[in-house]
Write a protein that holds these residues in place. Structure first.
Motif, PDB file in Angstrom:
ATOM      1  N   UNK A 239       0.794  -1.232   0.000  1.00 16.05           N
ATOM      2  CA  UNK A 239       0.000   0.000   0.000  1.00 16.05           C
ATOM      3  C   UNK A 239       0.819   1.271   0.000  1.00 16.05           C
ATOM      4  N   UNK A 240       1.945   1.286  -0.707  1.00 16.84           N
ATOM      5  CA  UNK A 240       2.760   2.499  -0.751  1.00 16.84           C
ATOM      6  C   UNK A 240       1.990   3.634  -1.389  1.00 16.84           C
ATOM      7  N   UNK A 241       2.155   4.813  -0.809  1.00 18.41           N
ATOM      8  CA  UNK A 241       1.530   6.002  -1.366  1.00 18.41           C
ATOM      9  C   UNK A 241       2.418   6.528  -2.478  1.00 18.41           C
ATOM     10  N   UNK A 242       1.828   6.731  -3.622  1.00 22.70           N
ATOM     11  CA  UNK A 242       2.637   7.197  -4.747  1.00 22.70           C
ATOM     12  C   UNK A 242       2.017   8.456  -5.328  1.00 22.70           C
ATOM     13  N   UNK A 243       2.819   9.170  -6.088  1.00 27.03           N
ATOM     14  CA  UNK A 243       2.311  10.304  -6.855  1.00 27.03           C
ATOM     15  C   UNK A 243       2.541   9.973  -8.313  1.00 27.03           C
ATOM     16  N   UNK A 244       1.501  10.097  -9.116  1.00 30.45           N
ATOM     17  CA  UNK A 244       1.647   9.861 -10.543  1.00 30.45           C
ATOM     18  C   UNK A 244       1.946  11.189 -11.210  1.00 30.45           C
ATOM     19  N   UNK A 245       3.041  11.258 -11.918  1.00 31.83           N
ATOM     20  CA  UNK A 245       3.392  12.482 -12.632  1.00 31.83           C
ATOM     21  C   UNK A 245       3.007  12.265 -14.085  1.00 31.83           C
ATOM     22  N   UNK A 638      -4.174   4.374 -13.446  1.00 31.87           N
ATOM     23  CA  UNK A 638      -4.298   5.833 -13.304  1.00 31.87           C
ATOM     24  C   UNK A 638      -5.638   6.359 -13.802  1.00 31.87           C
ATOM     25  N   UNK A 639      -6.440   5.500 -14.382  1.00 30.75           N
ATOM     26  CA  UNK A 639      -7.619   5.989 -15.080  1.00 30.75           C
ATOM     27  C   UNK A 639      -8.908   5.821 -14.297  1.00 30.75           C
ATOM     28  N   UNK A 640      -8.821   5.361 -13.066  1.00 24.50           N
ATOM     29  CA  UNK A 640     -10.032   5.309 -12.266  1.00 24.50           C
ATOM     30  C   UNK A 640      -9.665   5.555 -10.818  1.00 24.50           C
ATOM     31  N   UNK A 641     -10.668   5.653  -9.991  1.00 21.05           N
ATOM     32  CA  UNK A 641     -10.385   5.926  -8.595  1.00 21.05           C
ATOM     33  C   UNK A 641     -11.002   4.835  -7.739  1.00 21.05           C
ATOM     34  N   UNK A 642     -10.628   4.814  -6.501  1.00 20.18           N
ATOM     35  CA  UNK A 642     -11.200   3.793  -5.640  1.00 20.18           C
ATOM     36  C   UNK A 642     -10.450   3.734  -4.328  1.00 20.18           C
ATOM     37  N   UNK A 643     -10.762   2.701  -3.540  1.00 21.76           N
ATOM     38  CA  UNK A 643     -10.069   2.534  -2.274  1.00 21.76           C
ATOM     39  C   UNK A 643      -9.497   1.120  -2.200  1.00 21.76           C
ATOM     40  N   UNK A 644      -8.400   1.006  -1.490  1.00 23.77           N
ATOM     41  CA  UNK A 644      -7.734  -0.285  -1.342  1.00 23.77           C
ATOM     42  C   UNK A 644      -7.420  -0.498   0.135  1.00 23.77           C
ATOM     43  N   UNK A 648      -1.427  -4.115   5.731  1.00 25.79           N
ATOM     44  CA  UNK A 648      -1.384  -3.569   7.085  1.00 25.79           C
ATOM     45  C   UNK A 648      -2.805  -3.321   7.600  1.00 25.79           C
ATOM     46  N   UNK A 649      -3.801  -3.488   6.710  1.00 22.25           N
ATOM     47  CA  UNK A 649      -5.168  -3.179   7.096  1.00 22.25           C
ATOM     48  C   UNK A 649      -5.460  -1.700   7.022  1.00 22.25           C
ATOM     49  N   UNK A 650      -4.740  -1.008   6.171  1.00 19.39           N
ATOM     50  CA  UNK A 650      -4.932   0.432   6.050  1.00 19.39           C
ATOM     51  C   UNK A 650      -5.775   0.715   4.823  1.00 19.39           C
ATOM     52  N   UNK A 651      -6.849   1.438   5.039  1.00 18.19           N
ATOM     53  CA  UNK A 651      -7.736   1.801   3.943  1.00 18.19           C
ATOM     54  C   UNK A 651      -7.216   3.081   3.317  1.00 18.19           C
ATOM     55  N   UNK A 652      -6.951   3.052   2.017  1.00 25.30           N
ATOM     56  CA  UNK A 652      -6.403   4.236   1.360  1.00 25.30           C
ATOM     57  C   UNK A 652      -7.104   4.436   0.033  1.00 25.30           C
ATOM     58  N   UNK A 653      -7.188   5.670  -0.398  1.00 18.38           N
ATOM     59  CA  UNK A 653      -7.846   5.884  -1.677  1.00 18.38           C
ATOM     60  C   UNK A 653      -6.856   6.361  -2.709  1.00 18.38           C
ATOM     61  N   UNK A 710      -8.325  10.000   1.974  1.00 18.40           N
ATOM     62  CA  UNK A 710      -7.385  10.384   0.934  1.00 18.40           C
ATOM     63  C   UNK A 710      -5.934  10.306   1.339  1.00 18.40           C
ATOM     64  N   UNK A 711      -5.548  11.031   2.376  1.00 23.10           N
ATOM     65  CA  UNK A 711      -4.121  11.254   2.477  1.00 23.10           C
ATOM     66  C   UNK A 711      -3.349  10.311   3.367  1.00 23.10           C
ATOM     67  N   UNK A 712      -3.667  10.245   4.602  1.00 21.61           N
ATOM     68  CA  UNK A 712      -2.859   9.394   5.457  1.00 21.61           C
ATOM     69  C   UNK A 712      -3.375   7.965   5.524  1.00 21.61           C
ATOM     70  N   UNK A 713      -4.545   7.739   4.959  1.00 19.61           N
ATOM     71  CA  UNK A 713      -5.104   6.404   5.063  1.00 19.61           C
ATOM     72  C   UNK A 713      -5.684   6.195   6.441  1.00 19.61           C
ATOM     73  N   UNK A 714      -6.303   5.061   6.624  1.00 17.61           N
ATOM     74  CA  UNK A 714      -7.032   4.834   7.856  1.00 17.61           C
ATOM     75  C   UNK A 714      -6.861   3.370   8.227  1.00 17.61           C
ATOM     76  N   UNK A 715      -6.345   3.110   9.416  1.00 11.57           N
ATOM     77  CA  UNK A 715      -6.249   1.718   9.829  1.00 11.57           C
ATOM     78  C   UNK A 715      -7.644   1.264  10.215  1.00 11.57           C
TER      79      UNK A 715
END
Ligand code: SF4
Ligand code: SF4
Ligand code: SF4
Ligand code: SF4
Ligand code: FES
Lengths: 846, 181
Positions: A239-245, A638-644, A648-653, A710-715
């Motif tokens: 679940x690494x947070x990435x930035x798409x450029x 990169x073409x859709x959105x969602x949550x994963x 670690x059990x962290x919910x991230x979008x 969105x940002x920090x995710x949620x355990x």
């Protein structure tokens, strides 16, 4: 307040904990001191001197990044002396700097540019030619490739040693070093060893100047022309947070987004370079339907209508139970939920599954058991609180590179020791881990040995069945008794013929070790937990509810459906077998490739041949897609959105970077349109609507808004704390595998660190890092049959044979061979028998 | 009423005086294209991309001109040439969108893009106004050729290319001061 110090910076007082540096204190006050070589994750080495400040009563300027803050210190950041000192440093840095910013790919985000603008002298005073380092006449412009995907330009390098320190201190690899002295210093790989750390890409991101440049971004685009979209890496479960450029519909690079609870700014090369497959031109471009034996391009409308008509036909003729749904573990929660509604409500079947790369899939009970263990899991940042970290059944560096970084950090800080039990040695270069290698699929025997050793029983007579030495296990047991232990149960523990027993043993071991010890389950796949919780397995309804009559009824009511199927439902393995026997009439495959990756190619091929109607939604045309009746192009991540939900059990979008390219469509949209054609009455405008429905109906996800994660995710707080009574007293060691004489070696297979299924195959960089599949064999084994590194060999089993290049590798357990699964051209699963637990092979030189 | 008549009568000769004053002046209107206009030294016309004396283009595709352009009419994509240098693979200026502000020239760190004095480039089709790299280099080549033919001075070429220091050009052995009328 003994552990606090108070100092004055620029006339303002600040109190910081003892041991902080002046830089930390200044940052707390919001005073910005320029730095090059300082990095919060690394030890300060004060190499660049950019952070000079004046301290009263100190004769010389001091480096803020290294000087500890002391009580009563008076620091001046903007006094003339300090400013001039930094100006001199800046001038010195630029004496030999080529200043080729127009051709430098760092231009626009370069710290040297920025600092030189705000702190530099503005002009040079020397007129001598600048020093140039030329490595090799071949590269006229001083840049040389130091690794398969990274270029180095020594002239631009300011010798901050961030790159070597990142690679060494954090990743624990030693393949980059500094050579020579003074202005002749160069950063280079060691002789004949390519710079090939699994984390090499991070050096590019954190090099303050343009000295290290990624091949995939070199001479591609100016940084200020690109937009950034926050995303989450979906190539493994961490679940690494990435930035798409990106610019328009072109993805240029993937950077870490720096979430210090998850990846802490460091992502692996698979995520960084492998994810660039997303806009490859080889993507499927149009919906295709098989007409007269050939796949023909059609419009979306026609394709959707055709699929709906065919599914309706089959439902009328054979009932909904004759249709199977195979998804993949990267489905977002929203997609998984819709997938489950499609199967259960619209078609009326419980045959749905998202796992297709393993044959021994956890049952419903085991899944609940795993979830209940995960309710009490340990987040990444707490690993260092444990004295011992034990991995069982996981090559953690390969499957969980970033989780392993946290473990390495725990080892490196001296807090923990690591123990790895697997069927081959795992890779902890500078961070030594004790290792035990058992027989492939010997998890059960090994865990039993460990359990008995902990209880103090004699294990001499059962260790041979696991292929381990009694004294090793006893030593480990001794170590675990002192201190808290964190046990990681890897994929091979539960994707195992004895998965349930293994997990019970692990729980028993934890209980023996006391309440302080914890178990974490490792899940490979970007959204493994989310898929289970959103109902993408046969036995578990959405939101982790058992698929029993009452729950089904309640769900049907909330959906406004008449009735849901009462059958047991089949998992992927059962579905493929049923389809091969002709019992399943249709398959709807969403982003999965059973023919290419199911262990047992024969059965998957047969299933695809026997089923009357197969729909495959895919980004690239896969082996499975080639034999399908309808192929629908699926949008890339990169073409859709969602949550994963990460391992670690962290919910991230993750967010959508740009509109779908190449006439493809998002998974949820494809499913929704087909469902609507089949009489589904609701409509969603996007994943957010679906998420709201999930949130309204579930306890776990209630009150979490789509944007809120969105940002920090949620355990997420999973409430599966049912304590299961298990009785393991009757457990007996099972027999060790005995290879038949004609096939003396045991075949093991798994992902390689750079690859994710067929997807990364389409990223140009991955081809350079790992060109082609290989077979790995222990040096001793290889020598005994006179095979050497780089020989071409034929591997054959009772089922088939493959021709591959061989690499000798000390880490592979003698008596076994290892084949990475992710190469399209090497069809590893032709070797596998879909019935037998283990596959035995022989290797011959060609 | 009388007042009005008085004013009108007074105004007529004043107005006619202007007429008579200008009636014998040389006309400002030029008989273009027979007569060419006198361009200001700061005139900004069609762009060109300059080359080094050895013929390679100066532009390294750094994107600064595109960043500076207020009309957003420059597009480029870089590549690596056979020598390993960064050069433009695609470099396009949409001349019909350009407002000839000259910011691109100002921004260029490599002294590669210039606005020349050419203004006669009307076309019948709008797409023809999109100038690619070859066309822009062609404009430069044409200017150079014309210049060499016109002036016949070898030094001019050297002087022209040494954008950084005109003083340097003056030290050139072939240097002769241009005659100024
Ligand atoms: S490293 Fe920075 S200062 Fe140096 S050439 Fe590149 S952009 Fe310019
Ligand atoms: S290559 Fe970059 S990160 Fe490494 S020492 Fe040079 S400037 Fe620092
Ligand atoms: S002259 Fe001005 S508008 Fe035209 S291309 Fe240059 S910067 Fe853009
Ligand atoms: S013309 Fe000048 S500013 Fe524009 S890309 Fe080329 S070198 Fe850069
Ligand atoms: S940042 Fe302090 S010496 Fe480099």
């Amino acid at each position: 307040m003994a552990d606090q110090v108070t100092l004055t910076i620029e006339g303002r007082e600040v109190t910081v904990p003892k041991g902080s540096t002046i830089l930390d204190a200044a940052t707390r006050l919001g005073i910005v001191i320029p730095t090059f070589c300082w990095d919060p994750r690394l030890r300060s080495i004060a190499a660049c001197r950019m952070c000079l400040v004046e301290v009263e009563k100190s004769p010389k300027l001091v480096t803020a990044c290294a000087a500890p803050a002391m009580d009563g210190m008076v620091v001046k950041v903007f006094s003339d002396k300090a400013v001039n000192g930094r100006k001199a440093v800046m001038e010195f840095q630029l004496v030999n700097h080529p200043l080729d910013c127009p051709t430098c790919d760092k231009g626009g985000e370069c710290e040297l540019q920025n600092h030189s603008f705000s702190h530099g002298p503005g002009q040079k005073r020397t007129s001598e030619p600048r020093n140039r380092v030329i490595f090799d006449g071949k590269y006229v412009f001083d840049e040389i490739p130091i690794g398969p995907v990274i270029w180095y330009n020594s002239n631009r390098c300011i010798k901050c040693y961030k790159c070597t320190r990142l690679v060494k201190e954090i990743a624990g690899d030693a393949d980059l070093g500094a050579f020579n002295r003074g202005y002749k210093t160069i950063l280079h790989r060691h002789k004949n060893v390519p710079f090939k750390s699994e984390f090499s890409g991070n050096t590019v991101q954190y090099c303050p100047v343009g000295a290290l440049v990624a091949d995939s971004f070199r001479f591609k685009e100016r940084t200020w022309m690109l937009e950034q979209t926050p995303s989450v890496c979906h190539l493994c479960g961490d679940g690494c947070n990435t930035a798409l450029w990106h610019q328009g519909q072109k993805l240029f690079r993937i950077y870490a987004r720096w979430n210090n609870h998850v990846e802490d700014g460091l992502i692996c090369d698979r995520g960084r370079f492998g994810g660039l497959y997303a806009d490859d031109e080889r993507r499927l471009q149009h919906p295709q339907i098989r007409k007269e034996g050939k796949l023909v391009e059609v419009s979306w409308n026609e394709a959707i209508r055709y699929v709906a008509d065919m599914l309706e036909n089959i439902m009328d003729k054979h009932g909904g139970e004759s249709i199977g749904f195979i998804g993949n573990e990267m489905l977002s929660n929203e997609e998984a939920y819709l997938f489950n509604r499609f199967a259960r409500q619209v078609i009326g079947t419980n045959n749905l599954d998202f796992r297709f790369e393993d044959r021994h899939l956890p049952s419903k009970e085991l899944n609940f058991h795993l979830l209940s263990i995960m309710s009490d899991r340990v987040p990444y940042i707490d690993f260092k609180k444990f004295d011992n970290i034990l991995f069982v059944g996981a090559d953690s560096e390969v499957r969980h590179p970033v989780l392993t970084l946290w473990v390495k950090r725990a080892i490196y800080s001296g807090a923990s020791r690591t123990y790895a039990a697997y069927h081959r040695k795992t890779d902890y270069n500078l961070h030594p881990a004790e290792s035990i290698e058992y027989f492939p699929q010997g998890e059960y025997n090994f865990l039993l040995c460990l359990y008995k050793a902990l209880k103090g029983d004699d294990i001499k007579d059962i260790t041979s069945s696991a292929g381990v030495r009694a004294e090793d296990v006893e030593k480990w047991a001794e170590d675990f008794k002192n201190g808290k232990t964190l046990i990681f149960a890897g994929e091979d523990v539960y994707n195992n013929p004895r998965g349930t027993e293994n997990i019970q043993l692990i729980e028993a071991i934890r209980d023996l070790l006391g309440q302080e010890s914890k178990v974490n389950i490792l899940f490979d796949g970007a959204n493994y937990i989310g898929n289970i919780l959103c109902g993408a397995t046969p036995g578990i309804l959405p939101f982790g509810v058992d698929n029993i009559y009452d729950n089904r009824k309640a769900l049907a009511d909330s959906w406004g459906a008449e009735k849901l199927s009462d059958s047991e439902g089949m998992n992927t393995a059962e579905m493929l077998n049923a389809a091969a026997e002709g019992k399943l009439k249709a398959l709807f495959i969403l982003g999965a490739d059973p023919v290419g990756f199911y262990p047992g190619r024969g059965i998957a091929e047969k299933a695809m041949k026997k089923a009357e109607f197969k729909v495959v939604c895919e980004t690239f045309l896969t082996e499975t897609g080639k034999s399908a009746d309808v192929v629908l192009p699926l949008a890339a991540f990169p073409e859709y959105e969602g949550t994963l939900i990460s391992t670690e059990g962290r919910l991230q979008s993750f967010q959508k970077a740009y509109e779908t390219a190449y006439t493809s469509a998002e998974g949820w949209r494809i499913m929704l349109r087909i469902m609507q054609k089949l009489g589904f009455e609701e409509d969603y405008n996007g994943p957010e609507d679906i998420w709201n429905e999930i949130g309204d109906n579930s306890e776990i996800f209630s009150n979490i808004s789509h944007k809120g994660v969105s940002f920090r995710g949620l355990l997420i707080d999973m409430k599966f704390d049912k304590k299961r009574e298990t009785d393991i007293s009757g457990f007996e060691a099972v027999e060790a595998p005995k290879p038949p004489p004609e096939y003396p070696l045991i075949l093991t297979y798994g992902t390689s660190v750079y690859q994710k299924r067929h997807l990364t195959h389409y990223a140009a960089d991955m081809e350079k890092i790992e060109p082609g599949a290989r077979i790995y064999m222990n040096t001793k084994n290889a020598n005994s049959i006179d095979i050497h590194d780089n020989d071409t060999v034929r591997v054959s089993s009772g089922k088939g044979s493959l021709t591959l290049k061989l690499t000798t590798d000390q880490r592979v357990r003698p008596g076994t061979v290892f084949i990475p699964t992710n190469f399209i051209e090497a069809e590893f699963n032709t070797l596998l028998d879909s019935k037998a637990d283990l596959t035995f092979v022989k290797v011959e030189k060609l | 009423m009388l007042e009005i008549i008085k004013t009108v009568i007074k105004a007529i000769p004043i107005g006619l005086a202007t007429t008579f004053k200008n009636i014998f002046r040389k006309p400002t209107t030029l008989q273009y294209p027979d007569v060419m206009p006198d361009l200001s030294p700061r005139f900004r016309g069609l762009h060109y991309l300059a080359r080094y004396p050895d013929g390679t283009e100066r532009c390294v595709c750094c994107g600064l001109c595109a960043a500076a352009c207020p009309a957003n009419c420059i597009y480029m994509e870089p590549m690596e040439n056979e020598k390993g240098e960064r050069k433009a693979r695609i470099y396009i200026i949409n001349e019909i969108r350009c407002i000839f502000c000259g910011y691109c020239e100002e921004a260029c760190p490599e002294e590669a893009i210039f606005l020349g004095r050419e203004f006669e480039f009307c076309k019948y089709n709008i797409p023809d106004f999109i100038y690619d790299k070859e066309m822009l280099l062609g404009v430069f080549d044409k200017i150079e050729k014309d210049r060499r033919v016109r002036e016949g001075h070898k030094f001019i070429r050297n002087a022209r290319f040494d954008f950084r220091s005109p003083v340097h050009a003056m030290k050139h052995p072939d240097y002769k001061r241009e005659k100024t009328e």
